[in-house]
Every structure is written in C-alpha cells, then in structure tokens.
Design a protein around this motif. Structure first.
Motif, short mmCIF file in Angstrom:
data_model
loop_
_atom_site.label_atom_id
_atom_site.label_comp_id
_atom_site.label_asym_id
_atom_site.label_seq_id
_atom_site.Cartn_x
_atom_site.Cartn_y
_atom_site.Cartn_z
N ALA A 1 70.04 8.91 32.12
CA ALA A 1 71.45 9.16 32.36
C ALA A 1 71.56 10.05 33.60
O ALA A 1 70.75 10.93 33.82
CB ALA A 1 72.07 9.84 31.17
N THR A 2 72.56 9.78 34.40
CA THR A 2 72.73 10.54 35.63
C THR A 2 73.39 11.87 35.30
O THR A 2 74.43 11.91 34.66
CB THR A 2 73.60 9.77 36.61
OG1 THR A 2 73.07 8.45 36.72
CG2 THR A 2 73.59 10.41 37.98
N ALA A 3 72.79 12.92 35.74
CA ALA A 3 73.28 14.25 35.40
C ALA A 3 74.69 14.46 35.95
O ALA A 3 75.01 14.00 37.04
CB ALA A 3 72.34 15.30 35.97
N SER A 4 75.51 15.10 35.19
CA SER A 4 76.86 15.53 35.55
C SER A 4 77.77 14.38 35.99
O SER A 4 78.74 14.56 36.68
CB SER A 4 76.84 16.60 36.64
OG SER A 4 76.46 16.05 37.87
N LEU A 5 77.42 13.18 35.59
CA LEU A 5 78.28 12.05 35.89
C LEU A 5 79.51 12.09 34.97
O LEU A 5 79.36 12.27 33.77
CB LEU A 5 77.51 10.76 35.62
CG LEU A 5 78.26 9.47 35.91
CD1 LEU A 5 78.25 9.21 37.40
CD2 LEU A 5 77.61 8.33 35.17
N PRO A 6 80.71 11.94 35.53
CA PRO A 6 81.86 12.03 34.64
C PRO A 6 82.04 10.81 33.76
O PRO A 6 82.70 10.87 32.75
CB PRO A 6 83.04 12.19 35.60
CG PRO A 6 82.57 11.65 36.89
CD PRO A 6 81.09 11.82 36.93
N ASN A 7 81.51 9.68 34.14
CA ASN A 7 81.70 8.49 33.32
C ASN A 7 80.77 7.37 33.74
O ASN A 7 80.13 7.42 34.77
CB ASN A 7 83.13 7.99 33.44
CG ASN A 7 83.48 7.67 34.87
OD1 ASN A 7 83.88 8.54 35.60
ND2 ASN A 7 83.27 6.42 35.28
N GLN B 1 83.99 4.98 43.08
CA GLN B 1 83.87 5.76 41.85
C GLN B 1 82.44 6.25 41.74
O GLN B 1 81.55 5.70 42.37
CB GLN B 1 84.27 4.94 40.63
CG GLN B 1 83.45 3.69 40.42
CD GLN B 1 83.85 2.96 39.14
OE1 GLN B 1 84.24 3.57 38.16
NE2 GLN B 1 83.74 1.65 39.16
N PRO B 2 82.24 7.29 40.95
CA PRO B 2 80.89 7.82 40.85
C PRO B 2 79.96 6.76 40.26
O PRO B 2 80.30 6.16 39.25
CB PRO B 2 81.04 9.00 39.88
CG PRO B 2 82.49 9.18 39.66
CD PRO B 2 83.19 7.95 40.08
N MET B 3 78.85 6.52 40.91
CA MET B 3 77.93 5.51 40.40
C MET B 3 76.80 6.19 39.64
O MET B 3 76.28 7.21 40.06
CB MET B 3 77.34 4.70 41.55
CG MET B 3 78.36 3.88 42.30
SD MET B 3 79.21 2.69 41.23
CE MET B 3 77.95 1.44 41.09
N GLY B 4 76.41 5.59 38.56
CA GLY B 4 75.34 6.16 37.77
C GLY B 4 75.40 5.59 36.38
O GLY B 4 76.15 4.63 36.14
N ILE B 5 74.62 6.12 35.48
CA ILE B 5 74.67 5.61 34.12
C ILE B 5 74.73 6.76 33.13
O ILE B 5 74.27 7.87 33.39
CB ILE B 5 73.50 4.67 33.81
CG1 ILE B 5 72.15 5.35 34.02
CG2 ILE B 5 73.58 3.41 34.64
CD1 ILE B 5 70.98 4.45 33.67
N SER B 6 75.31 6.45 31.99
CA SER B 6 75.44 7.46 30.95
C SER B 6 75.10 6.81 29.62
O SER B 6 75.57 5.72 29.32
CB SER B 6 76.89 7.96 30.93
OG SER B 6 77.11 8.73 29.79
N THR B 7 74.27 7.46 28.87
CA THR B 7 73.80 6.83 27.63
C THR B 7 73.91 7.74 26.42
O THR B 7 73.56 7.35 25.33
CB THR B 7 72.31 6.46 27.79
OG1 THR B 7 71.61 7.62 28.24
CG2 THR B 7 72.11 5.33 28.76
N GLY B 8 74.40 8.95 26.62
CA GLY B 8 74.34 9.93 25.54
C GLY B 8 72.96 10.57 25.53
O GLY B 8 72.12 10.27 26.37
N LEU B 9 72.76 11.46 24.58
CA LEU B 9 71.50 12.22 24.55
C LEU B 9 70.45 11.41 23.79
O LEU B 9 70.25 11.59 22.60
CB LEU B 9 71.75 13.58 23.90
CG LEU B 9 72.82 14.41 24.63
CD1 LEU B 9 73.25 15.61 23.80
CD2 LEU B 9 72.31 14.86 25.99
#
Lengths: 165, 736
Positions: free
Chosen positions: B457-463, B476-484
């Motif tokens: 997951a990308t750190a400090s990504l808002p969404n 928009q901010p690019m990255g991924i978020s998956t939860g912990l």
C-alpha cells in the motif's frame, strides 16, 4: 410505447411504457415504489422479489407488459397502515437483516413459501426454498429464524394477507 | 418511498445550530479545510463537533463514522445516552456528512465503536460535567451534589431538577474534549450492554428506508457508464447513431470515460447497452492462472522485517526435522448485494455528492482535486448502500456521477450494473505466504519463519485511484491501498525464535482495496493451519498444543470456551474419519479482540464437497455495547468468510475480470449454512472494541484444520473447491 394496466398494492394503475421495460424498473421508477431493490439484473439474487397474482416472482425477469391485468404486491403493500405484516414484524423482532438491501426480497419470498408450504416450516425447508435469495452480510441465520416465526404468526392473519394481495 | 431529498431533513439536521456566544473562543475556528454548514463546529477536538442539545430537550449526535448495516446507529447513541444521562428516544443521529459531522476517520478497520464511539462517549462525558456545573449553580448546590439523569440535572438527594435543554438550550458548550472527564462506572450502566433494537429496522422491513439507490433530487438525470471490454482500454470512437432510436439520451465522453444519461432510467440502461464504442485493448494483466507464480517474481517495492525475535534461521537450520508450507489466498470481490450507486450535483462552483462511501471525509480531497474545486466547496453526504465490507464500487460510482453532473450542469444519479460491480469494484488483493517451523525437544514450537508476498500500500495515500477520473485523464493521487494486510502473521504462542518478512510487491494484479479484516484472514489461515501441522507432527491434540504455549488468559479463555461449545475431545489429528473438527485462534491485530473458532465438517470423498456442520465461536471484544449487534457481526463474519474460503476466487484473463455475475462467482447460499454456536464474552471494565472483522480471521484456518482432521488432507490454497479437495485426496496426506 405500449399501454399497460395492472393493480399494484390494491390500486389500479395504467401507464405507457417502452415495451421491454422490466417490471422492477416500472415499479421503482414509474410508480416510485423503491422498496423493491435491484441487486443483480440477472435473476440470481432475489432482491427484487414481488408477488404477481399471489405468487413470488423476481421482478427483473418479468416485463411490465406481461403484467397486464395482474395483481401486484410489493413490500410497500404488506403493512396495514401502521400495523406490520406478521412476516415484517418477525424480521423486526428477530433482527433478520444487517444492511437490509436483500430484505424486501427475502420477506416477499418468505410469504410465498408460507403460502406454498404452510405455517410450520422447519429450518431445512426454509433453507432449501430460499436458495434463490442471497444475503452477503450474511444474516442467513436470523433470516431463517425470522421466517419460521413469521410463518407461525401468519396463521390467522388470512384477512391481512388478502388485503395485501 | 419516493425519497426526494428533503430540505426539511437538512434543516432539521442543522436546526441544532446554535448561536455561537463564545465567538472569542479560539476553539470555534474550524480545523483547516473543513468548512461546514454555518455555525457547525467540525474540529474533532471540540465537544460541539459531536453533540448539540436543543431547547426542547432533544439531542443531535454528529458522527463521522457511518452505519454500514453494522448497528452503529443504535450502539453509538447507547454510548452517548448512557454517558450523558438522557433517554435514547431524545437522540437524533447524523452520520458521515462532511458539512455537519467531524472527521473521525474512515469507517474501516473495525473502528466504529473503538474509536468513533469512544470519542463521542468522551464528548458526552465532558458535556455532562459542564451540565452538572451549570445545573449545580442554578440549584445552588455544589457540583458533587447533583446528578445528570433522564435529561436533567437533579439534586443528588432528590427534588426537582433542571432539563438539559433549559441549561444549554441554544448555546454551544465551547469546550475541548476532556480526556480526563470521568466516565460512568460500568456497574451502573442502564443502556450499554443491552441488546437494544436498531432504529433503522422498521423502515428496512417496510421498503421505506432511504438507501442512496432510492434518492431522487429535482432535475436529476439517470446515468449509466459504458465500461471498456478491458482494463486500461483506450476509447477510439463511438457511433451515436446506434442510440438515435432512444429519445433524449445524451452521451458524456471525457477521454476514455464514457457514459450516457437520460430522464428515464430505463432509457439510460438501454442506451448504455446499445451504444457502439470502438476500444483499443491491450493485454496488460497477468491473469489468475499465472498470478501465484508471478508474485514471487516481483517487481518488489521493498523487503521489510516485521518481526525478529531470537535467531529463527539458525534454529531452523539446526533442527533435525522442519516443516515448510505455502499458503495462497486469491483475489476476491466484496460482492455487495446492490450495485453501487450515487447522486451528484456539481454546479456553480460547488459539489454535493450523496454516497454510500465508508470515507466521506477522506474522499473529499480526491473529489475536490479531480473536479478542480476548493475542498470546502465539496460536500459528501453519506446515505446507506448495500453492505460493502470494504471499499467496493461506491466511491467510483460517486466519482462517475460527479464527472457527468459537472459535464451537464444537472444532478446525475449513477447506478452500476451487476456486471460493473463484479468486474470493476476494487478487489481484495492476493496473498502468498511461506511458513517454516520446527519443534523443540519439549514438543513446543522452537522456531518459526513467515515470508509474505503482498502488494504494497502506498504510504499516506488518501484513496484508491477512482475509475472514472482515471479514465477521464483527471489528476488524482496514484497508488494502491489495501488496508493493514501484514498483521497477524506470526504465531501467538510464545515462540522464542521468530522471523516475519514481507516482500512488498510494487503492484497488484487488479486495482486493490481493503476487504473485510484486510490481510488478517489469509495470514491467520496460514499461521493457524501451520500451527496444526506442527501439532500433528508432535502427535498432540490441536487445542492442547495451543493451550500449552499460550499465556494470555483472555486468549486461553476463548479457546476453551469455543472448544467446549463443540464438545471437543482431545486427540491428535487426523481423526478416525467421518466428522472432522478443527480449531483456530486470533488475537486480532495482536492487540484487539480475542477470538477462537472451532468447527465440524464432513468431506464427501467422491465429490470433494465439504459440508460444514457446526461452527462454534467464542468472542471477546472487551465491553460489548450491544450484544445483539455483536452477535450479528460475528455471524456475518463467520458465514461470509466460509463463503470466501469455500467458493470465492475472481477469475481474470489478460484483459479483465471474467467473473461477472453470481453464476461465475458463486457465494454461500442457504443450504450450505451450518449451525452456529456463539459465546460472547462480556467484559464491562475493558475498553470496547469493534466486532466487524476479528471473528472473520480464524474461520478459514479452522475450516482447513477440520478438513485435515476429517480426511488427512491439508488445504493450503483458497478456495477449497470440490476439484481441489478431490485432487488433494488423490495424493492423500499431501498439500491441497
């Protein structure tokens, strides 16, 4: 456009519809009866179950035009004023839902099961009969409890049922 | 119900608004970038952000967390009413509205009660102190000689009191949340701990509840999105003559974003199906079949040592007999019952978006960004959707609606089709784990290594990047978020030599997001299955093997209670055949709930079908606010995770997802529902924790262990399809 007449929750309705309009679309958008929910568009989930001439039907599988002259009951047509239908009351008493999106379809399917299978439903029968209704949350256990209780409570509520059809 | 947006509802909700008499109080200045409705305090550090008492004695709670069918709508008022001393019937709750409620973080990670509710409880405790001071002064008594109860401040020794409404009336408290404001003694609780009924149930059984799907606003158009046939496809051309026969349809095309709108929803549906679009597609995806292999190949963002105790490598190297096993969890969808839906009104430099988002506050930044509006011109308002269990398509649908509304200057409602939801909601990411372990001479686990291959997951990504803006070429901010997803990857059994290493993958095969109990279900599946493998090697009973090494008394208690529910008989696994039983345990996130799950299964050898007969769960989430709500969450966790473990895998080829409906992505149905035995531990003097996730974590491991006990095969790849079971049985005793 084609004309169609039917009775919805005891009220005569006449409307012009695009010929391939689904019943669920007709109910939600044209009649503003949004208690019937769209889940899958593919008749796989049961969220849009209503009663057509007293029988449980997934309203995404029926065209509005096919309901010419039919008696349609939706979730909004079950309660008698403030008094809930016994199946609705049973879902309330037994916490028979979580997000509640599948609930209208579950309740309509449940009443259909009682009509076909009687008031004393064991859990096994309820589960087999509800195979076409899915709940993701998943409150299956409380739904089964609700239906068993609702089925019993519907005994002696024939008048109410008739009023609802 | 024809649920037109009610101006009255908005006015009611702001009707609490209170004249700021303490304007000099610096606390009235709102947190940066959080402009709300006039007079609303949104700073999460202030009491007035959460509570407003009205002259008629009623109270409004402003809650940043939202009820996702999870019961917060009763539990949070229970906490606030208890602490303040007011009747529940006096309380109105507003949820997840960026103009009215403080930012309490997303409703995710099982934090609704543990953080959201606890903050509101502290606000209520602070308010009660203030009310008692005001009441005491009016009554001519010392603050210690009054009590707050039933919406009044009364003399402790009896006599007439003064209503809260009269004491605070139209004014703000103008107070900071006081972390030291004393809480009521749990022994005196009147409301907390009671299985009180949720207030939203009556409207949900009569079909009158306002889901976002049922919202209609004046001048609104119905929209549908025309999705590409492949991920990352380019829109080359469209032929509008293909929809000329449908009156009043308009096409919205922004680069690769393609949608249609119409006054009538059915016309929009028809047009979205009929519109001929020419897409340039590419084979950009790895496909589900090659996915597992590809995860060990990278590319990697980094390696991270998550835990290092003792010297696991040396201990394993010197062990005479060590075990190594790999476990795999596939890509899965949230599988919401309803297709995602939202309504947006973007006009005149302002945006209002009605959404079933789990993070209205969190997403405001992203919406402002791609709409090109200042953040304080964007308002997101939560309305119920179908249960989502993580970020499903709700936020994407909201972005779709916002893009089209901005293009047309009218409110637009977008509802996805079922196929959109299955194909395009962000997915639970895949996880691959390799475990190594060895027993010591004492028969306990002497050394353990966990290696994980998981998307970073990308750190400090808002969404998570939103689909519509992405197609439309909006920034928009690019990255991924998956939860912990890396938590709970080590054994909780006091092992002296432990290494946990994460290989963080740069990317995920499909756009990922958090899905219920992120990562922990797969990690516990691996850790607790492997614990059983070691127990079997030691020829020890699975329960006894765990209890021999577990020191935390709350953990010991849930294990014993779950086993007792099932009538556990001590013996090593596998058993004699027939009914198999397995057990698994989690101390959630290593510092939250204690859960043990034991279950009984039968395996039908000819077909490979697993029949789960009984599932027992002992669950300790500290102070339970509403045991009925907790029970529902626990039941939901168990059944949904059984479904995920038994049936669910998103199939995808080089172009996109091919599991597009409930036939190609089957889930648990009624006939497969086992008997549930649930034992809820109430701990009034412990902090309250969430219940929406933890009991999901041990389900797959308990299931795998029960299958092993029944027939000697260890299933290490989810889902446990009939084919996999048959294959494993044909090479009995080996991996599945």
């Amino acid at each position: 456009m084609a004309s169609v007449s039917m009775t919805i929750n005891g009220k005569a309705v006449r409307a012009n519809v695009e010929p391939r309009t689904l019943l669920v679309e007709f109910l939600r958008e044209h009649q503003r009866l949004t208690g019937t929910h769209v889940g899958c568009d593919t008749s796989q989930c049961g969220a849009c179950t209503i009663h057509m001439d007293g029988k449980g039907v997934k309203s995404c599988t029926v065209l509005a035009l096919q309901c010419e002259g039919a008696q349609i009951t939706t979730i909004e047509g079950l309660a008698n004023g403030e008094e809930l239908h016994p199946m609705q009351a049973a879902f309330r008493e037994n916490h028979g839902l979580q997000c509640g999106y599948c609930t209208p379809g579950m309740i309509m399917a449940a009443i259909d099961i009682v009509k076909r299978k009687g008031h004393d439903l064991d859990e096994h029968v309820i589960r087999e009969e509800l195979e076409g209704n899915i709940c993701r949350c998943t409150g299956y256990h409380n739904i089964v409890k609700s239906i068993a209780a609702g089925a019993k409570a519907m005994r002696g509520h024939a008048g109410l049922q008739q009023a609802a059809e | 119900m024809n649920a037109h947006l009610s101006r009255r509802a908005f006015l009611q909700s702001t009707g609490a608004l209170v004249v700021a008499f303490g304007a000099a109080d610096a606390g009235l200045a709102q947190a940066p970038g959080s402009a709300g409705a006039p007079g609303r305090v949104l700073d999460p550090a202030r009491v007035d952000a959460y509570l407003a008492l009205h002259p008629d004695g009623t109270m409004t709670i402003y809650c940043g967390k939202v009820d996702l069918g999870t019961g917060l709508r009763i539990a949070i008022p229970q906490m606030a009413a208890e602490e303040l001393g007011i009747g529940l019937e006096k309380i109105n709750l507003i949820e997840g509205d960026t103009a009215l409620t403080p930012d309490q973080g997303t409703t995710a990670g099982s934090t609704g009660i543990a953080r959201g509710g606890v903050q509101i409880r502290q606000a209520a405790a602070t308010a009660r102190e203030a009310l008692q001071r005001m009441g005491a002064e009016r009554l001519g008594l010392a603050p210690a000689d009054v009590v707050a109860t039933e919406g009044e401040v009364r003399p402790r020794n009896g006599g007439a009191g003064i209503g809260f409404g009269e004491l605070i009336g139209d004014r703000q408290f103008a107070l900071k949340l006081d972390a030291k404001a004393p809480l009521r003694n749990p022994d005196d609780y009147l409301l907390v701990g009671k299985p009180l009924r949720r207030p939203d149930i009556p409207a949900k059984v009569t079909g009158t509840h306002l889901y976002v799907h049922n919202l209609r606003v004046d001048g609104m158009l119905h929209g549908r999105i025309v999705r590409p046939p492949a991920v990352d496809a380019k829109l080359v051309s469209i032929d509008e003559s293909s929809i000329a026969h449908i009156p009043g349809v308009r096409v919205v095309r922004i680069e690769n974003f393609l949608g249609v709108v119409a006054e009538d929803e059915w016309d929009a549906v028809r047009a979205s199906r009929a519109l001929e679009a020419n897409w340039e597609t590419r084979d950009t995806l790895v496909g589900d079949e090659a996915l597992r292999q590809s995860m060990q190949a990278g590319p990697f963002e980094s390696d991270e040592v998550l835990l290092k105790k003792g010297d696991a490598r040396s201990a394993l190297a010197s062990a005479s007999d060590r075990l190594r096993s790999e476990f795999y969890w596939p890509v899965q969808t949230h599988g919401s019952m309803g297709p995602s839906c939202a309504v947006a009104d973007v006009r005149d430099g302002k945006a209002t978006i009605w959404t079933a988002s789990q993070g209205t506050h969190r997403f405001r930044f992203a919406f402002a960004h791609f709409l090109g509006l200042p953040e304080d011109a964007v308002r997101l308002i939560y309305l119920d959707g179908a249960g989502c269990y993580g970020m499903n398509g709700h936020d994407d649908a909201a972005a779709d609606a916002a893009l089209m509304s901005r293009a047309l200057g009218r409110p637009v409602r977008v509802q996805w089709m079922r196929e959109d939801e299955h194909r395009f909601d962000p997915k639970g990411p895949p996880q691959l784990l390799a475990l190594e372990g060895a027993l010591g001479s004492d028969g306990k686990i002497a050394a353990w290594r966990t290696e994980m291959w998981i998307p970073k997951a990308t750190a400090s990504l808002p969404n998570v990047p939103l689909l519509g803006p992405d197609a439309a070429g909006a920034k928009q901010p690019m990255g991924i978020s998956t939860g912990l997803i890396s938590q709970n990857a080590s054994p909780p059994y006091g092992v002296k030599n432990v290494d946990v290493l994460a290989h963080w993958l740069k990317d995920a095969p499909l756009r990922p997001s958090n899905i219920r109990a992120p990562g922990k279900i797969a990690n516990i599946f691996a850790v607790e299955s492997f614990t059983d493998e070691l127990a079997a090697k030691a020829r020890e009973d699975s329960l006894a093997f765990r209890l021999n090494s577990l020191e935390d008394p709350r953990g010991v208690e849930v294990l014993k209670r779950a086993a007792a529910l099932l009538g556990w008989q001590a013996r090593p696994s596998p058993g004699p055949g027939g009914l198999g039983r397995g057990i698994a345990y989690v101390h959630y996130k290593d510092n939250e709930n204690y859960v043990a799950i034991a279950m009984e299964v039968e395996v039908d050898r000819p077909t490979g079908a697993i029949h789960v007969r009984r599932v027992a769960c002992a669950h300790d989430c500290g102070l339970m606010i509403n045991p009925d709500g907790v029970r529902s969450q626990v039941e939901g966790n168990i059944l949904q995770t059984l479904s995920r473990a038994l049936f669910e895998e998103i199939k995808f080829d080089r172009k996109g997802v091919t599991s597009a409906d409930w036939a190609s992505y089957p889930i648990l149905t009624y006939p497969d529902v086992p008997e549930l035995l649930i034992d809820l531990v109430q701990r009034p003097h412990e902090p309250p924790l969430g219940a929406g996730e933890a009991s999901a974590a041990p389900v797959a491991a308990a299931l795998a262990n029960a299958v092993h006990d029944a027939c000697g095969i260890q299933l290490r790849t989810v889902p446990f399809t009939r084919e996999r079971v048959r294959t494993a049985l044909s090479g009995e005793g080996k991996s599945g």
